[in-house]
Design a protein around this motif. Structure first.
Motif, mmCIF file in Angstrom:
data_model
loop_
_atom_site.group_PDB
_atom_site.id
_atom_site.type_symbol
_atom_site.label_atom_id
_atom_site.label_comp_id
_atom_site.label_asym_id
_atom_site.label_seq_id
_atom_site.Cartn_x
_atom_site.Cartn_y
_atom_site.Cartn_z
ATOM 1 N N HIS A 65 0.830 -1.206 0.000
ATOM 2 C CA HIS A 65 0.000 0.000 0.000
ATOM 3 C C HIS A 65 0.863 1.254 0.000
ATOM 4 C CE1 HIS A 65 -2.784 -3.015 1.570
ATOM 5 N NE2 HIS A 65 -3.736 -2.266 1.049
ATOM 6 N N GLN A 115 -3.782 4.579 -10.826
ATOM 7 C CA GLN A 115 -4.872 3.741 -11.319
ATOM 8 C C GLN A 115 -5.044 3.991 -12.804
ATOM 9 O OE1 GLN A 115 -8.530 4.265 -9.102
ATOM 10 N NE2 GLN A 115 -7.879 2.828 -7.507
ATOM 11 N N ALA A 148 -13.922 -4.483 -11.323
ATOM 12 C CA ALA A 148 -14.664 -4.105 -12.531
ATOM 13 C C ALA A 148 -16.151 -4.373 -12.333
ATOM 14 C CB ALA A 148 -14.140 -4.888 -13.734
ATOM 15 N N ALA A 158 -17.152 -1.028 -16.760
ATOM 16 C CA ALA A 158 -16.057 -0.190 -16.291
ATOM 17 C C ALA A 158 -15.089 -1.060 -15.506
ATOM 18 C CB ALA A 158 -16.583 0.943 -15.406
ATOM 19 N N PHE A 159 -13.856 -0.624 -15.457
ATOM 20 C CA PHE A 159 -12.869 -1.332 -14.636
ATOM 21 C C PHE A 159 -11.844 -0.335 -14.124
ATOM 22 C CE2 PHE A 159 -11.578 -1.551 -19.082
ATOM 23 C CZ PHE A 159 -10.283 -1.061 -19.052
ATOM 24 N N GLY A 163 -4.656 -1.152 -10.902
ATOM 25 C CA GLY A 163 -3.525 -0.452 -10.295
ATOM 26 C C GLY A 163 -2.228 -0.760 -11.021
HETATM 27 C C1 FA5 Z 1 -11.348 1.232 -6.965
HETATM 28 O O1 FA5 Z 1 -10.632 2.200 -6.679
HETATM 29 C C2 FA5 Z 1 -12.387 1.320 -8.014
HETATM 30 N N1 FA5 Z 1 -12.579 2.690 -8.388
HETATM 31 C C3 FA5 Z 1 -12.008 0.446 -9.180
HETATM 32 C C4 FA5 Z 1 -13.123 0.216 -10.112
HETATM 33 C C5 FA5 Z 1 -13.304 1.048 -11.204
HETATM 34 C C6 FA5 Z 1 -14.036 -0.833 -9.917
HETATM 35 C C7 FA5 Z 1 -14.349 0.856 -12.085
HETATM 36 C C8 FA5 Z 1 -15.101 -1.023 -10.772
HETATM 37 C C9 FA5 Z 1 -15.243 -0.191 -11.849
HETATM 38 P P1 FA5 Z 1 -10.048 -0.397 -5.395
HETATM 39 O O2 FA5 Z 1 -10.150 0.401 -4.181
HETATM 40 O O3 FA5 Z 1 -10.125 -1.887 -5.250
HETATM 41 O O4 FA5 Z 1 -11.160 -0.038 -6.456
HETATM 42 O O5 FA5 Z 1 -8.682 -0.059 -6.154
HETATM 43 C C10 FA5 Z 1 -8.400 -0.509 -7.427
HETATM 44 C C11 FA5 Z 1 -6.950 -0.992 -7.515
HETATM 45 O O6 FA5 Z 1 -6.079 0.011 -7.033
HETATM 46 C C12 FA5 Z 1 -6.652 -2.194 -6.656
HETATM 47 O O7 FA5 Z 1 -6.926 -3.390 -7.347
HETATM 48 C C13 FA5 Z 1 -5.193 -2.053 -6.413
HETATM 49 O O8 FA5 Z 1 -4.451 -2.572 -7.510
HETATM 50 C C14 FA5 Z 1 -4.970 -0.585 -6.403
HETATM 51 N N2 FA5 Z 1 -4.833 -0.049 -5.028
HETATM 52 C C15 FA5 Z 1 -5.809 0.210 -4.122
HETATM 53 N N3 FA5 Z 1 -5.306 0.734 -2.996
HETATM 54 C C16 FA5 Z 1 -3.967 0.820 -3.186
HETATM 55 C C17 FA5 Z 1 -2.845 1.307 -2.413
HETATM 56 N N4 FA5 Z 1 -3.013 1.862 -1.213
HETATM 57 N N5 FA5 Z 1 -1.614 1.239 -2.948
HETATM 58 C C18 FA5 Z 1 -1.442 0.713 -4.182
HETATM 59 N N6 FA5 Z 1 -2.414 0.260 -4.962
HETATM 60 C C19 FA5 Z 1 -3.673 0.315 -4.488
#
Ligand code: FA5
Length: 339
Positions: A200, A206, A281, A303-304, A307
């Motif tokens: 993290h 993203q 997604a 949508a997806f 990271g």
């Molecule tokens: C989201 O942020 C959603 N907005 C994603 C999404 C978009 C879902 C569109 C559906 C449709 P999430 O909180 O899981 O989801 O974060 C998405 C990705 O960001 C994670 O899979 C991870 O790869 C990355 N991520 C999340 N938090 C961290 C962090 N603190 N440090 C690094 N990477 C992170």
């Protein structure tokens, strides 16, 4: 005199020594001068002969000295040239060329992939309005989902965006569907009040994707993400979708890719499950479309959000996300691009 002197002169290797010999042979105290000086004591008939002889010897010696002098001077120049010679085969001074950051390389690669499939690349502000980051994405104030993304607030209305999803809302609002479907990606930085650890970071990246058109199904989503997974992680990859929850998609899924270490058999990398979670997604929630003024009787989409930091970690086997942000050149220079 002439022959012996000539041989001695040709053996001299030093310009100063040569000059000393010249002085001793042709100078005021030298033998030639002496002969010429003694002419007055000679018989008149002898004088022309001796004079001619002395002149001849002097001319020969002068010539001998001159040729030796030229030879020595040439040798000095040649030696100088040899010692100052430029070896064009030596390696040049290498310029310290910079390297694109490995995350930038990952994002460039993802952009190329999606542009090749007809997506447009859109960017949005990192200092975002609460309205776009949450409200428009179907996360109203006091909604429990806000806790999923701990936020850096600037004031009541402004915050550091916690995901790239607000760019969905901004783009949907502006898109004119009479001109065709919407296919966009949006890469960029996001911020969360996460405690930094190996997986993290409080600032990370993203890449958002959004497709809205008539007749979009979950099969379109799955096909797109399968192609993406194969492109990034290798042609042998398979994917699976697991039910999940996001306020802005319904249904929502987490996407797993078969482990690229063990090919799905189970190993330490995939915690012996054979699968690695790579992104979130889903099908765009009707509220998100409605909020942006899109007619949900006609249009739907998927949508997806992925990271790039986590993608790069998986692709290159990097075990600590903090390596990306410490700017250690020994780490960064490993990701030199070809050409
Ligand atoms: C989201 O942020 C959603 N907005 C994603 C999404 C978009 C879902 C569109 C559906 C449709 P999430 O909180 O899981 O989801 O974060 C998405 C990705 O960001 C994670 O899979 C991870 O790869 C990355 N991520 C999340 N938090 C961290 C962090 N603190 N440090 C690094 N990477 C992170």
């Amino acid at each position: 005199l002439s022959k012996r002197s000539h041989d001695r002169i040709q053996e001299i290797t030093d310009l100063k020594e040569l000059n000393d010999i010249r002085v001793s042979l042709l100078g005021k105290k030298g033998p030639i001068t002496e002969i010429l000086r003694g002419m007055k004591d000679l018989d008149k008939t002898e004088r022309p002969k001796v004079g001619a002889f002395a002149n001849k010897v002097r001319d020969q010696l002068t010539e001998s000295l001159q040729s030796r002098k030229e030879a020595l001077e040439t040798a000095v120049i040649e030696q100088q040239l040899a010692s100052e010679k430029i070896d064009v085969t030596l390696p040049g001074n290498q310029d310290q060329r910079g390297v694109s950051h490995v995350i930038v390389q990952m994002m460039d690669d993802l952009e190329d992939f999606f542009m090749g499939m007809g997506y447009q690349v859109v960017s949005g502000p990192e200092v975002e309005e609460d309205h776009y980051n949450f409200e428009m994405m179907n996360i109203p104030a006091n909604h429990p989902a806000r806790d999923m993304q701990d936020t850096f607030y600037i004031n009541n209305e402004l915050l550091m965006r916690t995901h790239t999803s607000p760019v969905q809302a901004r783009t949907l609002e502006k898109h004119d569907f009479s001109q065709g479907p919407l296919k966009m990606i949006s890469p960029g930085r996001v911020y969360r009040r996460d405690t930094d650890d190996a997986t993290h970071s409080h600032q990370f990246h993203q890449l958002e994707g959004l497709v809205v058109d008539k007749h979009i199904t979950m099969a379109d989503l799955k096909g797109t993400l399968l192609a993406l997974s194969k492109h990034v992680f290798g042609q042998d990859r398979e994917i699976r979708l697991r039910p999940s929850y996001f306020p802005f998609t319904e249904p929502s899924v987490e996407v797993d890719v078969t482990c690229f270490r063990c090919g799905g058999k189970g190993c330490a990398v995939c915690k012996y499950t054979g699968w690695i979670e790579v992104l979130g997604a889903g099908m765009v929630h009707p509220n998100v479309l409605r909020n942006a003024g899109v007619d949900t009787d006609v249009y739907g989409g998927f949508a997806f959000g992925l990271g790039p930091d986590r993608f790069a970690m998986l692709k290159y086997g990097i075990d600590d996300i903090r390596s990306f942000y410490q700017n250690d050149l020994r780490f960064l220079n490993q990701f030199k691009q070809e050409g």
